[in-house]
Design a protein around this motif. Sequence first.
Motif, mmCIF file in Angstrom:
data_model
loop_
_atom_site.group_PDB
_atom_site.id
_atom_site.type_symbol
_atom_site.label_atom_id
_atom_site.label_comp_id
_atom_site.label_asym_id
_atom_site.label_seq_id
_atom_site.Cartn_x
_atom_site.Cartn_y
_atom_site.Cartn_z
ATOM 1 N N SER A 1 0.829 -1.202 0.000
ATOM 2 C CA SER A 1 0.000 0.000 0.000
ATOM 3 C C SER A 1 0.869 1.259 0.000
ATOM 4 O O SER A 1 0.423 2.336 -0.400
ATOM 5 C CB SER A 1 -0.910 0.005 1.231
ATOM 6 O OG SER A 1 -0.109 0.012 2.400
ATOM 7 N N LEU A 2 2.119 1.105 0.447
ATOM 8 C CA LEU A 2 3.016 2.268 0.505
ATOM 9 C C LEU A 2 3.849 2.394 -0.770
ATOM 10 O O LEU A 2 4.878 3.082 -0.794
ATOM 11 C CB LEU A 2 3.917 2.175 1.739
ATOM 12 C CG LEU A 2 3.163 2.414 3.067
ATOM 13 C CD1 LEU A 2 3.978 1.913 4.256
ATOM 14 C CD2 LEU A 2 2.815 3.893 3.254
ATOM 15 N N ASN A 3 3.390 1.676 -1.811
ATOM 16 C CA ASN A 3 3.951 1.887 -3.137
ATOM 17 C C ASN A 3 5.344 1.283 -3.334
ATOM 18 O O ASN A 3 6.098 1.731 -4.198
ATOM 19 C CB ASN A 3 3.970 3.397 -3.447
ATOM 20 C CG ASN A 3 3.987 3.683 -4.934
ATOM 21 O OD1 ASN A 3 3.376 2.936 -5.711
ATOM 22 N ND2 ASN A 3 4.697 4.739 -5.340
ATOM 23 N N PHE A 4 5.697 0.314 -2.494
ATOM 24 C CA PHE A 4 6.966 -0.401 -2.727
ATOM 25 C C PHE A 4 6.749 -1.344 -3.896
ATOM 26 O O PHE A 4 5.771 -2.111 -3.893
ATOM 27 C CB PHE A 4 7.344 -1.248 -1.505
ATOM 28 C CG PHE A 4 7.971 -0.484 -0.362
ATOM 29 C CD1 PHE A 4 9.336 -0.560 -0.108
ATOM 30 C CD2 PHE A 4 7.192 0.302 0.479
ATOM 31 C CE1 PHE A 4 9.911 0.112 0.963
ATOM 32 C CE2 PHE A 4 7.758 0.986 1.545
ATOM 33 C CZ PHE A 4 9.120 0.901 1.795
ATOM 34 N N PRO B 1 9.592 5.400 -1.646
ATOM 35 C CA PRO B 1 8.554 4.958 -2.579
ATOM 36 C C PRO B 1 7.205 5.631 -2.314
ATOM 37 O O PRO B 1 6.396 5.805 -3.230
ATOM 38 C CB PRO B 1 8.442 3.448 -2.319
ATOM 39 C CG PRO B 1 9.624 3.062 -1.504
ATOM 40 C CD PRO B 1 10.147 4.301 -0.843
ATOM 41 N N PHE B 2 6.957 6.006 -1.032
ATOM 42 C CA PHE B 2 5.618 6.491 -0.644
ATOM 43 C C PHE B 2 5.486 8.001 -0.680
ATOM 44 O O PHE B 2 4.447 8.537 -0.296
ATOM 45 C CB PHE B 2 5.245 5.944 0.741
ATOM 46 C CG PHE B 2 6.432 5.839 1.676
ATOM 47 C CD1 PHE B 2 7.187 4.673 1.726
ATOM 48 C CD2 PHE B 2 6.810 6.910 2.463
ATOM 49 C CE1 PHE B 2 8.297 4.573 2.561
ATOM 50 C CE2 PHE B 2 7.921 6.810 3.296
ATOM 51 C CZ PHE B 2 8.663 5.639 3.348
ATOM 52 N N THR B 3 6.538 8.720 -1.094
ATOM 53 C CA THR B 3 6.426 10.179 -1.205
ATOM 54 C C THR B 3 7.004 10.658 -2.537
ATOM 55 O O THR B 3 7.939 10.073 -3.068
ATOM 56 C CB THR B 3 7.179 10.890 -0.058
ATOM 57 O OG1 THR B 3 8.456 10.292 0.104
ATOM 58 C CG2 THR B 3 6.409 10.830 1.250
ATOM 59 N N GLU B 4 6.433 11.735 -3.046
ATOM 60 C CA GLU B 4 6.942 12.334 -4.288
ATOM 61 C C GLU B 4 6.496 13.787 -4.352
ATOM 62 O O GLU B 4 5.294 14.028 -4.404
ATOM 63 C CB GLU B 4 6.439 11.552 -5.505
ATOM 64 C CG GLU B 4 6.934 12.091 -6.836
ATOM 65 C CD GLU B 4 8.462 12.100 -6.951
ATOM 66 O OE1 GLU B 4 9.108 11.182 -6.399
ATOM 67 O OE2 GLU B 4 8.997 13.042 -7.550
ATOM 68 N N HIS C 1 11.337 -4.657 -4.509
ATOM 69 C CA HIS C 1 12.132 -3.712 -3.714
ATOM 70 C C HIS C 1 13.018 -4.472 -2.716
ATOM 71 O O HIS C 1 12.554 -5.423 -2.077
ATOM 72 C CB HIS C 1 11.191 -2.760 -2.969
ATOM 73 C CG HIS C 1 11.893 -1.574 -2.370
ATOM 74 N ND1 HIS C 1 12.635 -1.675 -1.218
ATOM 75 C CD2 HIS C 1 11.977 -0.276 -2.762
ATOM 76 C CE1 HIS C 1 13.148 -0.483 -0.919
ATOM 77 N NE2 HIS C 1 12.757 0.385 -1.858
ATOM 78 N N PRO C 2 14.279 -4.076 -2.571
ATOM 79 C CA PRO C 2 15.192 -4.830 -1.696
ATOM 80 C C PRO C 2 14.724 -4.905 -0.231
ATOM 81 O O PRO C 2 15.080 -5.839 0.478
ATOM 82 C CB PRO C 2 16.517 -4.065 -1.796
ATOM 83 C CG PRO C 2 16.272 -2.868 -2.645
ATOM 84 C CD PRO C 2 14.955 -3.011 -3.319
ATOM 85 N N ALA C 3 13.907 -3.933 0.217
ATOM 86 C CA ALA C 3 13.445 -3.965 1.612
ATOM 87 C C ALA C 3 12.600 -5.203 1.910
ATOM 88 O O ALA C 3 12.499 -5.638 3.049
ATOM 89 C CB ALA C 3 12.645 -2.708 1.933
ATOM 90 N N LEU C 4 11.967 -5.766 0.842
ATOM 91 C CA LEU C 4 11.135 -6.952 1.064
ATOM 92 C C LEU C 4 11.973 -8.205 1.283
ATOM 93 O O LEU C 4 11.454 -9.259 1.640
ATOM 94 C CB LEU C 4 10.200 -7.193 -0.133
ATOM 95 C CG LEU C 4 8.898 -6.410 -0.144
ATOM 96 C CD1 LEU C 4 9.130 -4.965 -0.534
ATOM 97 C CD2 LEU C 4 7.892 -7.047 -1.090
ATOM 98 N N ASP C 5 13.251 -8.082 1.064
ATOM 99 C CA ASP C 5 14.146 -9.216 1.161
ATOM 100 C C ASP C 5 14.186 -9.760 2.592
ATOM 101 O O ASP C 5 14.136 -9.010 3.563
ATOM 102 C CB ASP C 5 15.544 -8.739 0.757
ATOM 103 C CG ASP C 5 16.427 -9.891 0.374
ATOM 104 O OD1 ASP C 5 16.371 -10.917 1.074
ATOM 105 O OD2 ASP C 5 17.167 -9.758 -0.617
#
Length: 342
Positions: A145-148, A252-255, A152-156
Amino acid sequence: MTLSEFQQLVTTLAADGEKLIDAATTASSLEDARTSLLGRKSGRLPELFKQLPSLAPEELREGGSLINAVKAKLEARLEDRRRQLDAASSSKRNVDLTMPARRQWQGSKHPVTLVIEEIEEIFRELGFTIALGPEAETEWYNFTSLNFPPDHPALDLHDTLYLGENVMLRTHTSPVQIRTMQKFKPPIRILSPGNAYRRDFFDASHAPMFAQIEGLAIDDGVSFVDLKATLTHFANQFFGKTKTRFRPSYFPFTEPSAEMDVECQLCHGSGCPGCKGTGWMEILGSGMVHPSVINAAGLDADRYTGWAFGMGPARIAMLRYDIPDIRILYDSDVRFLYQISR
Ligand code: DAH
């Protein structure tokens, strides 16, 4: 029975009773002695009381006072003996009753707690309320939901502590953004302190569990100006009037995304080992909430905009109190924690 016969019996009982009491060496043998002498059922003294009526009427009074005197004497002796045995058994347990009492330690708040409370207060005055979320999260709340992106490597596995299929210890407090937007209609202004977890080694600047504070503001027409003004106000309140700067960044969640630095609190900008010579210290990540995050939470991204930030209060406590190593904060060494907490 004559008075002198009665007197004889009473005297014998007194002498036997004293011997019996003095011979008791434990609480239970003393209790046995008491029962055999004074026990209501067949104790020797109550039995002797039953003989009283066999005295001549004019001798009753004297017989009564004789036996009552012995009763009082035996009771007092039992009590004395009980005290002696108590004192002996506590000295056997090495209890030194003359020892001074232990020093009382007064509890105090942890430095990270103090920092969190101070930050909460600054944002409370701006109309923010506190929102909390669970530490065990699903992949959807923590990442999707946070747009990853799915790769994305954080899911590793190397970065995230999974509790099971699709359930993990949250790696940041950002999922509370989603939970809040799902529950409340804008205007939204929340601050969310809590713990987050990552598979980091425990070194001078990383801990596998760490505190974070998330902030979120969503409303009609919220812009980057609001973000900058609010966070600059916060820095000036918290550190005392200080220089700040925003650097472009990526989440990923801000732009767009920006990290905020404050002037190094140790050298005030001239450059020192604490700020690696730059004169600045990073205190938070922030940005305008990505439209797909707003939509994922069920709000209309065509109508609403907002900004968010995340910061680490342990890191801020380290800056504020000049603590060189994050592990000191988690060692629970009161000699250290005390210096800061008061
Ligand atoms: N979630 C980020 C982290 O753990 C911190 C963060 C950065 C949170 C920017 C935000 C934000 O809300 O806008 O590193």
